[in-house]
Design a protein around this motif. Structure first.
Motif, PDB file in Angstrom:
ATOM      1  N   GLY A  46       0.586  -1.317  -0.548  1.00 25.91           N
ATOM      2  CA  GLY A  46       0.125   0.044  -0.025  1.00 25.91           C
ATOM      3  C   GLY A  46       0.945   1.201  -0.349  1.00 25.91           C
ATOM      4  N   THR A  47       1.649   0.911   0.392  1.00 27.01           N
ATOM      5  CA  THR A  47       2.937   2.314   0.303  1.00 27.01           C
ATOM      6  C   THR A  47       3.338   2.799  -0.919  1.00 27.01           C
ATOM      7  N   ASN A  48       3.478   4.325  -1.480  1.00 24.36           N
ATOM      8  CA  ASN A  48       2.999   4.644  -2.502  1.00 24.36           C
ATOM      9  C   ASN A  48       4.692   4.625  -3.482  1.00 24.36           C
ATOM     10  N   ILE A  49       4.903   4.093  -4.355  1.00 25.73           N
ATOM     11  CA  ILE A  49       6.015   3.719  -4.603  1.00 25.73           C
ATOM     12  C   ILE A  49       6.477   5.424  -5.525  1.00 25.73           C
ATOM     13  N   THR A  55      11.600  11.358  -0.732  1.00 24.59           N
ATOM     14  CA  THR A  55      12.553  12.737  -0.335  1.00 24.59           C
ATOM     15  C   THR A  55      12.055  13.274  -0.996  1.00 24.59           C
ATOM     16  N   GLY A  56      11.788  12.821  -2.634  1.00 27.49           N
ATOM     17  CA  GLY A  56      12.448  13.261  -3.906  1.00 27.49           C
ATOM     18  C   GLY A  56      11.048  14.427  -4.130  1.00 27.49           C
ATOM     19  N   THR A  57      11.667  15.249  -5.125  1.00 28.89           N
ATOM     20  CA  THR A  57      10.601  17.076  -5.885  1.00 28.89           C
ATOM     21  C   THR A  57       9.291  16.648  -6.443  1.00 28.89           C
ATOM     22  N   GLN A  63      11.169   5.941  -5.664  1.00 20.77           N
ATOM     23  CA  GLN A  63      11.434   5.597  -4.979  1.00 20.77           C
ATOM     24  C   GLN A  63      11.397   4.782  -3.595  1.00 20.77           C
ATOM     25  N   GLY A  64      12.198   4.140  -2.592  1.00 19.39           N
ATOM     26  CA  GLY A  64      11.942   2.667  -2.309  1.00 19.39           C
ATOM     27  C   GLY A  64      11.652   3.216  -0.933  1.00 19.39           C
ATOM     28  N   ASN A  65      10.602   2.302  -0.883  1.00 20.27           N
ATOM     29  CA  ASN A  65      10.110   2.016   1.056  1.00 20.27           C
ATOM     30  C   ASN A  65      11.074   2.251   1.964  1.00 20.27           C
ATOM     31  N   ALA A  66      11.996   2.015   1.845  1.00 25.85           N
ATOM     32  CA  ALA A  66      12.570   2.549   3.428  1.00 25.85           C
ATOM     33  C   ALA A  66      14.072   3.172   3.134  1.00 25.85           C
ATOM     34  N   ALA A  67      14.030   4.014   4.072  1.00 27.53           N
ATOM     35  CA  ALA A  67      15.325   4.794   4.040  1.00 27.53           C
ATOM     36  C   ALA A  67      16.660   4.365   4.404  1.00 27.53           C
ATOM     37  N   SER A  68      17.509   4.978   3.991  1.00 23.39           N
ATOM     38  CA  SER A  68      19.243   4.574   4.513  1.00 23.39           C
ATOM     39  C   SER A  68      19.071   5.213   5.497  1.00 23.39           C
ATOM     40  N   GLY A  69      19.638   3.770   6.194  1.00 23.66           N
ATOM     41  CA  GLY A  69      19.370   3.636   7.310  1.00 23.66           C
ATOM     42  C   GLY A  69      18.754   3.415   8.673  1.00 23.66           C
ATOM     43  N   ALA A  70      17.091   3.159   7.723  1.00 22.70           N
ATOM     44  CA  ALA A  70      15.846   2.673   8.608  1.00 22.70           C
ATOM     45  C   ALA A  70      15.894   1.239   9.075  1.00 22.70           C
ATOM     46  N   ASN A  75      10.080  -5.996  -0.417  1.00 26.79           N
ATOM     47  CA  ASN A  75      10.746  -7.803  -1.360  1.00 26.79           C
ATOM     48  C   ASN A  75      12.465  -6.593  -1.819  1.00 26.79           C
ATOM     49  N   PRO A  76      13.139  -7.155  -2.507  1.00 28.65           N
ATOM     50  CA  PRO A  76      14.316  -6.874  -2.998  1.00 28.65           C
ATOM     51  C   PRO A  76      14.107  -6.602  -3.844  1.00 28.65           C
TER      52      PRO A  76
END
Length: 252
Positions: A46-49, A55-57, A63-70, A75-76
């Motif tokens: 359900g998360t938006n691609i 955080t893009g403009t 974008q992925g559904n998890a930030a760097s460091g989160a 799925n890969p």
């Protein structure tokens, strides 16, 4: 009368559930009467691609559904790389492509554990390789041996032998007149493999370090030809109950 044409994004019924299209978004029409409805592509969870979940403009940014460091989630995604005959350097903080070789292998640099330093490469054409604190990757086509201080290339024989036996291939012989006092039979020799000593008279003789006596030394039976073989590079002394000739042969 105007014709209104709607363009809706859809996936084949047989397509795997990698994304879904949301169609309940506003319809926009051009002056010529062509209308389109915006679509949003979402992940199965359900998360938006698109940018609304990142955080893009740009609204069309994927974008992925998890930030760097989160914490990882979802799925890969299969990724690819790029081959360049000349590698392009990057500066701090820049994003770069995965670099591949001409046959698809991934180019990597081996690093020291938890360090910013790469492993140092050690070739196989020099001796005296130190044991410094710098981690090294030994890439050799021949064997190295430890000489007690540094690593050297394993020696071989020009006569065709692949391995030189311990102590070398030379021989030395001699005879020493040993008295009732500690007498040097063979001096210390670096690289000696073994030495054999034989008693030339039926007298009791004992062997050991300097100052050896018939009480503290290793005794041989009072028999002509009694012998002792040692694997040592140290100096050897002997003492006998009467003056006796001791013969020796050593390999080094």
């Amino acid at each position: 009368m105007k014709r209104i044409i709607f363009f809706l994004a859809a996936l084949p019924l047989s397509a795997p559930a990698i994304a879904q299209v949301t169609a309940n978004l506003p319809v926009t029409c051009t002056p010529s009467g062509i209308c389109t409805r915006a679509t949003a592509v979402t992940n199965p969870d359900g998360t938006n691609i698109g940018a609304s979940s990142g955080t893009g403009t740009s609204a069309s940014q994927v974008q992925g559904n998890a930030a760097s460091g989160a914490t990882d989630t979802g799925n890969p995604v299969k990724v690819g790389g790029v081959y360049n005959s000349t590698l392009s350097p990057l500066t701090d903080g820049q994003r770069g492509n995965l670099m591949q070789g001409s046959r698809g292998s991934l180019n990597v640099t081996l690093m020291q554990a938890d360090s910013v330093n790469p492993l140092a490469n050690v070739g196989d054409n020099s001796d005296a390789q130190s044991t410094g604190s710098t981690a090294r990757l030994l890439t050799v086509s021949r064997n190295y041996v430890w000489n007690g201080t540094t690593w050297d290339r394993a020696p071989g024989s020009t006569a065709g032998a692949n391995v030189v036996s311990k102590g070398g291939l030379s021989l030395a012989t001699g005879q020493v007149s040993v008295t009732t006092s500690s007498t040097l039979v063979a001096a210390a020799r670096t690289g000696r493999n073994k030495i054999t000593m034989s008693v030339g008279a039926a007298n009791t003789c004992a062997f050991g370090n300097t100052g050896v006596t018939t009480t503290t030394g290793f005794p041989l039976a009072p028999t002509v030809g009694a012998s002792l073989t040692l694997d040592t590079a140290a100096a050897i002394y002997a003492v006998c109950s009467a003056t006796t000739t001791i013969s020796f042969i050593e390999q080094y």
